[in-house]
Enzyme design. Structure first.
Site, PDB file in Angstrom:
ATOM      1  N   ASP A  29       0.812  -1.288  -0.136  1.00 49.24           N
ATOM      2  CA  ASP A  29       0.060   0.053   0.042  1.00 49.24           C
ATOM      3  C   ASP A  29       0.735   1.376  -0.104  1.00 49.24           C
ATOM      4  OD1 ASP A  29      -2.129  -1.669   0.200  1.00 49.24           O
ATOM      5  OD2 ASP A  29      -2.536  -1.407   2.223  1.00 49.24           O
ATOM      6  N   GLU A  49       0.642  -5.674  -6.027  1.00 56.92           N
ATOM      7  CA  GLU A  49       0.348  -4.878  -7.088  1.00 56.92           C
ATOM      8  C   GLU A  49       1.127  -4.069  -7.551  1.00 56.92           C
ATOM      9  OE1 GLU A  49      -2.756  -0.887  -7.012  1.00 56.92           O
ATOM     10  OE2 GLU A  49      -3.456  -2.613  -6.084  1.00 56.92           O
TER      11      GLU A  49
END
Length: 352
Positions: free
Chosen positions: A15, A258
């Protein structure tokens, strides 16, 4: 404009990695960014140099700064009520973005840019906007800073491989993963393959997973009848630019989460994605949607499924020329589209 980006570090630094790239990219295009992070410790090795135009705020209860023009809630973390109240007191609603996780699933195109009315609290009556990163023109796109292509074009791959200790004939493999069920099988293949291999293992969970496999798996114990085909280099934590370069120099990249998936796409080298496993199994559908978008050949699809534990069976043989052709075609499709920050700036301009 002045941006407030809110980020909470859940685990694995994915994140905060995405949020730092977003903040730095925005600042590089002339925006002023305040990055609110509840645990900024990882930035000490991820981005020790900082970035002009980015102010990092250690986000603790009660921390307040005057709200800016744009609020970005990264991955569903809400600003504190005091910040919202201060925004209301200012008398002008910011453009409020709910930045979601990356996926190739169909719902992303359906939901991207939809409004989410605020129904209660001091900001009742305001509107948040969903912003979904994605792989197609109807999504929010992918992070790709303007100088990336030039930096990659100037990269001396041969020199970097030599610096990494890899001889020209060695297969150089970059490993960044969680704990994939097929990890022992990969290590055994590299250990017993016909081509010498050098494995660069990322710090943290990747290193622990490799060390655990060698400790526990009988198939990986030294054998006198086998030559030493596999060399392992355990890597330290590195800044984001250095991580990019590690992807550029390898013959095969294993990435996870990601941010590193996006960077592997830009690298244009053969890659395998270890998707973040979810308890309800939702990651299997997400993986299949990505493989469909990637137009992955059959061997690469099956390799992903076995690597991620969504299918049984041995790891298929890799076909690096075919896998690289797939990666380069995917990169070309993405390069034909605007990047995430370009789309985000346009969206905010439209909503102000």
């Amino acid at each position: 404009m002045h941006w407030d980006i809110f980020c909470k570090v859940i685990d694995n630094y994915g994140d905060i990695g995405v949020c730092w790239r977003l903040a730095a990219d925005l600042a590089g295009r002339g925006e002023q960014v305040r990055l609110w992070v509840d645990d900024p410790a990882a930035l000490a090795w991820m981005a020790p140099q900082g970035a002009a135009g980015v102010t990092v705020v250690h986000w603790t209860p009660g921390t307040l700064h005057p709200p800016g023009d744009v609020v970005v809630e990264a991955f569903g973390c809400d600003p504190e009520p005091g910040f919202v109240a201060a925004a209301v007191a200012r008398g002008q609603a910011p453009v409020w973005i709910n930045l979601e996780y990356l996926s190739a699933e169909a719902y992303v195109e359906r939901c991207h840019a939809l409004p989410s009315p605020v129904m209660q609290g001091p900001a009742a009556g305001w509107t948040k906007w969903f912003f979904y990163p994605g792989f197609g023109p109807a999504t929010g796109g992918l992070l790709r800073e303007p100088g990336l292509a030039a930096r990659q074009a100037g990269f001396d791959r041969a020199a970097a491989r030599a610096a990494a200790g890899a001889s020209p004939e060695e297969l150089l493999v970059n490993l960044f993963c969680y704990e994939p069920p097929a990890l022992p099988a990969l290590l055994q293949r590299l250990q017993q393959g016909s081509q010498p291999a050098r494995l660069l293992v990322a710090a943290g969970r990747s290193r622990v997973a490799v060390e655990t496999a060698f400790l526990n798996e009988i198939c990986l114990q030294p054998r006198q009848d086998l030559g030493k085909q596999l060399s392992i280099s355990y890597q330290p934590y590195v800044v984001q630019d250095a991580f990019d370069e590690r992807l550029w120099l390898a013959d095969l990249n294993f990435v996870r989460g990601e941010d590193s998936l996006v960077r592997a796409l830009w690298a244009g080298q053969p890659f395998v994605w270890h998707i973040y496993p979810q308890a309800d199994g939702a990651h299997a559908d997400k993986l299949e949607a990505f493989l469909d978008w990637l137009q992955a050949p059959a061997g690469l699809r099956q390799f992903h499924r076995v690597w991620n534990g969504t299918a049984d069976g041995p790891l298929p043989a890799w076909d690096l020329p075919a896998w690289q052709a797939c990666a380069l075609a995917a990169r070309a499709r993405l390069l034909a589209q605007p990047d995430l920050v370009t789309r985000l700036l346009g969206f905010v301009k439209e909503k102000r």
